[in-house]
Design a protein around this motif. Structure first.
Motif, PDB file in Angstrom:
ATOM      1  N   HIS A  47       0.825  -1.207   0.000  1.00  0.00           N
ATOM      2  CA  HIS A  47       0.000   0.000   0.000  1.00  0.00           C
ATOM      3  C   HIS A  47       0.864   1.264   0.000  1.00  0.00           C
ATOM      4  N   GLU A  48       2.007   1.213   0.688  1.00  0.00           N
ATOM      5  CA  GLU A  48       2.884   2.382   0.726  1.00  0.00           C
ATOM      6  C   GLU A  48       3.509   2.641  -0.642  1.00  0.00           C
ATOM      7  N   LEU A  49       3.769   1.587  -1.399  1.00  0.00           N
ATOM      8  CA  LEU A  49       4.284   1.770  -2.756  1.00  0.00           C
ATOM      9  C   LEU A  49       3.284   2.550  -3.605  1.00  0.00           C
ATOM     10  N   LEU A  50       2.003   2.256  -3.422  1.00  0.00           N
ATOM     11  CA  LEU A  50       0.972   2.957  -4.188  1.00  0.00           C
ATOM     12  C   LEU A  50       0.821   4.397  -3.710  1.00  0.00           C
ATOM     13  N   ARG A  51       0.889   4.608  -2.406  1.00  0.00           N
ATOM     14  CA  ARG A  51       0.779   5.972  -1.863  1.00  0.00           C
ATOM     15  C   ARG A  51       1.909   6.865  -2.364  1.00  0.00           C
ATOM     16  N   ASP A  65      -7.344   1.065   2.554  1.00  0.00           N
ATOM     17  CA  ASP A  65      -7.910   2.336   3.030  1.00  0.00           C
ATOM     18  C   ASP A  65      -8.802   2.915   1.939  1.00  0.00           C
ATOM     19  N   ARG A  66     -10.117   2.773   2.089  1.00  0.00           N
ATOM     20  CA  ARG A  66     -11.042   3.200   1.038  1.00  0.00           C
ATOM     21  C   ARG A  66     -11.199   4.725   0.975  1.00  0.00           C
ATOM     22  N   THR A  67     -10.627   5.449   1.920  1.00  0.00           N
ATOM     23  CA  THR A  67     -10.656   6.912   1.814  1.00  0.00           C
ATOM     24  C   THR A  67      -9.585   7.408   0.844  1.00  0.00           C
ATOM     25  N   PHE A  68      -8.647   6.540   0.512  1.00  0.00           N
ATOM     26  CA  PHE A  68      -7.553   6.941  -0.378  1.00  0.00           C
ATOM     27  C   PHE A  68      -7.505   6.080  -1.644  1.00  0.00           C
ATOM     28  N   PHE A  69      -7.800   4.792  -1.507  1.00  0.00           N
ATOM     29  CA  PHE A  69      -7.662   3.857  -2.617  1.00  0.00           C
ATOM     30  C   PHE A  69      -9.013   3.473  -3.208  1.00  0.00           C
ATOM     31  N   PRO A 177      -4.510   4.451  -6.189  1.00  0.00           N
ATOM     32  CA  PRO A 177      -4.968   5.716  -5.583  1.00  0.00           C
ATOM     33  C   PRO A 177      -6.116   6.298  -6.393  1.00  0.00           C
ATOM     34  N   GLU A 178      -7.208   6.617  -5.738  1.00  0.00           N
ATOM     35  CA  GLU A 178      -8.404   7.072  -6.442  1.00  0.00           C
ATOM     36  C   GLU A 178      -8.139   8.318  -7.266  1.00  0.00           C
ATOM     37  N   GLU A 179      -7.290   9.206  -6.776  1.00  0.00           N
ATOM     38  CA  GLU A 179      -7.003  10.445  -7.490  1.00  0.00           C
ATOM     39  C   GLU A 179      -6.010  10.250  -8.631  1.00  0.00           C
ATOM     40  N   ALA A 180      -5.542   9.033  -8.809  1.00  0.00           N
ATOM     41  CA  ALA A 180      -4.572   8.756  -9.879  1.00  0.00           C
ATOM     42  C   ALA A 180      -5.120   7.697 -10.824  1.00  0.00           C
ATOM     43  N   THR A 181      -6.374   7.853 -11.208  1.00  0.00           N
ATOM     44  CA  THR A 181      -7.001   6.917 -12.154  1.00  0.00           C
ATOM     45  C   THR A 181      -6.624   7.340 -13.571  1.00  0.00           C
ATOM     46  N   THR A 182      -5.457   6.926 -14.008  1.00  0.00           N
ATOM     47  CA  THR A 182      -4.943   7.314 -15.325  1.00  0.00           C
ATOM     48  C   THR A 182      -5.528   6.418 -16.410  1.00  0.00           C
ATOM     49  N   ASP A 183      -5.265   6.791 -17.657  1.00  0.00           N
ATOM     50  CA  ASP A 183      -5.731   5.980 -18.780  1.00  0.00           C
ATOM     51  C   ASP A 183      -5.105   4.585 -18.741  1.00  0.00           C
ATOM     52  N   ARG A 203     -13.397   5.882 -18.373  1.00  0.00           N
ATOM     53  CA  ARG A 203     -12.979   6.195 -17.019  1.00  0.00           C
ATOM     54  C   ARG A 203     -14.159   6.309 -16.068  1.00  0.00           C
ATOM     55  N   GLY A 204     -15.241   6.895 -16.504  1.00  0.00           N
ATOM     56  CA  GLY A 204     -16.403   7.036 -15.622  1.00  0.00           C
ATOM     57  C   GLY A 204     -16.943   5.693 -15.202  1.00  0.00           C
ATOM     58  N   ALA A 205     -16.983   4.714 -16.131  1.00  0.00           N
ATOM     59  CA  ALA A 205     -17.473   3.388 -15.794  1.00  0.00           C
ATOM     60  C   ALA A 205     -16.563   2.708 -14.781  1.00  0.00           C
ATOM     61  N   ALA A 206     -15.245   2.893 -14.944  1.00  0.00           N
ATOM     62  CA  ALA A 206     -14.309   2.282 -14.009  1.00  0.00           C
ATOM     63  C   ALA A 206     -14.491   2.847 -12.610  1.00  0.00           C
ATOM     64  N   ARG A 207     -14.669   4.178 -12.503  1.00  0.00           N
ATOM     65  CA  ARG A 207     -14.853   4.782 -11.192  1.00  0.00           C
ATOM     66  C   ARG A 207     -16.175   4.361 -10.576  1.00  0.00           C
TER      67      ARG A 207
END
Length: 268
Positions: A47-51, A65-69, A177-183, A203-207
């Motif tokens: 998880h720290e690698l992703l953060r 952590d669903r508030t971040f991921f 990371p939810e804020e890093a949903t790249t292509d 992207r909208g469907a994935a989110r």
């Protein structure tokens, strides 16, 4: 492209026991110009690698952590107990936690199960890693409860395992990371979900899909619901068959009932 721009790449973290090979193969076929780098990480560090953005996404064990991921659960593993091949447990096909009550159960510091300690007799000390615990099982110091993939990963000829029918379970998920949903993250989501190259899901469907998972919903199951299976408030089926019978039963009078036929007039 200028010399200062970097070529696109994708870094996928994964924890021990997870085998991403089938998804990596599809990625290489679908995006041959975007190299995928695998980053193996212990459960506690994934998880720290992703953060820290040292990986773009990861195949990790829940919970996260669903508030971040964001996370999309993929599968839940069978839980097994690892024993020496000459142990009495090998005489049965499966065991319960009660069957292990009199056994010494090892509890490594990197245990993936969310319990204070396993049932049964505690070992004198906790081994540092699952690999260390496997060595202790081979030395007849105790037994070890793990997900089946870890039992396979640490396979030894002098050890075997049996399913634990009521043991804790470990689920594997794709997380990022939810804020890093790249292509590129979306591309990998599509691969693990089995979408085709020509899929129009974006992207909208994935989110949305990840959000439904956080709320405990199953978006795939919702899409597969048949229209004929719905029920009215009174509990009666409102499917297509009953509708078809109503249509066939109507007459041109608009009353909803078949028109009554009168007796034929007698000719004199």
């Amino acid at each position: 492209m200028t010399g200062s721009e970097e070529s696109p790449s994708f870094r996928l973290a994964y924890v021990p026991g997870v085998t991403p090979a089938k998804w990596v193969k599809v990625w290489n076929e679908r995006l041959p110009d975007v190299p995928l780098t695998l980053v193996q990480a212990p459960v506690a560090e994934a998880h720290e690698l992703l953060r820290s953005q040292e990986a773009d996404a990861g195949l990790v064990r829940l919970p996260v952590d669903r508030t971040f991921f964001s996370a999309i659960p993929l599968y839940t593993e069978t839980t097994v107990v690892i024993v020496p091949k000459d142990h009495l447990i090998t005489a049965v096909e499966e065991v319960s936690l009660d069957d292990l009550a009199d056994e010494v159960l090892l509890h490594p510091l990197d245990d993936v199960f969310d319990w204070d300690r396993p049932p049964g007799e505690p070992a004198f000390e906790r081994p540092a890693t699952t690999a260390d615990a496997i060595e202790l099982v081979a030395a007849n110091i105790g037994l070890l409860v793990v997900p089946q993939s870890l039992a396979r990963l640490h396979h030894r000829r002098d050890l075997t395992y049996r399913p634990v029918v009521d043991g804790p379970q470990s689920s594997v998920a794709l997380s990022w990371p939810e804020e890093a949903t790249t292509d590129l993250v979306e591309e990998f989501i599509g691969i693990v979900r089995g979408r085709t190259v020509n899929s129009t899901r974006g992207r909208g469907a994935a989110r949305t899909e990840a959000g439904q998972q956080r709320k405990g919903q199953d978006p795939a199951g919702a899409r597969q619901k048949k229209p004929g299976s719905a029920k009215s408030a009174g509990g009666k089926s409102t499917g297509a068959k009953s509708a078809g019978r109503t249509v066939r039963g109507r007459s041109g009078t608009g009353s909803g009932k078949p028109a009554k036929r009168g007796k034929p007039r007698r000719k004199w």
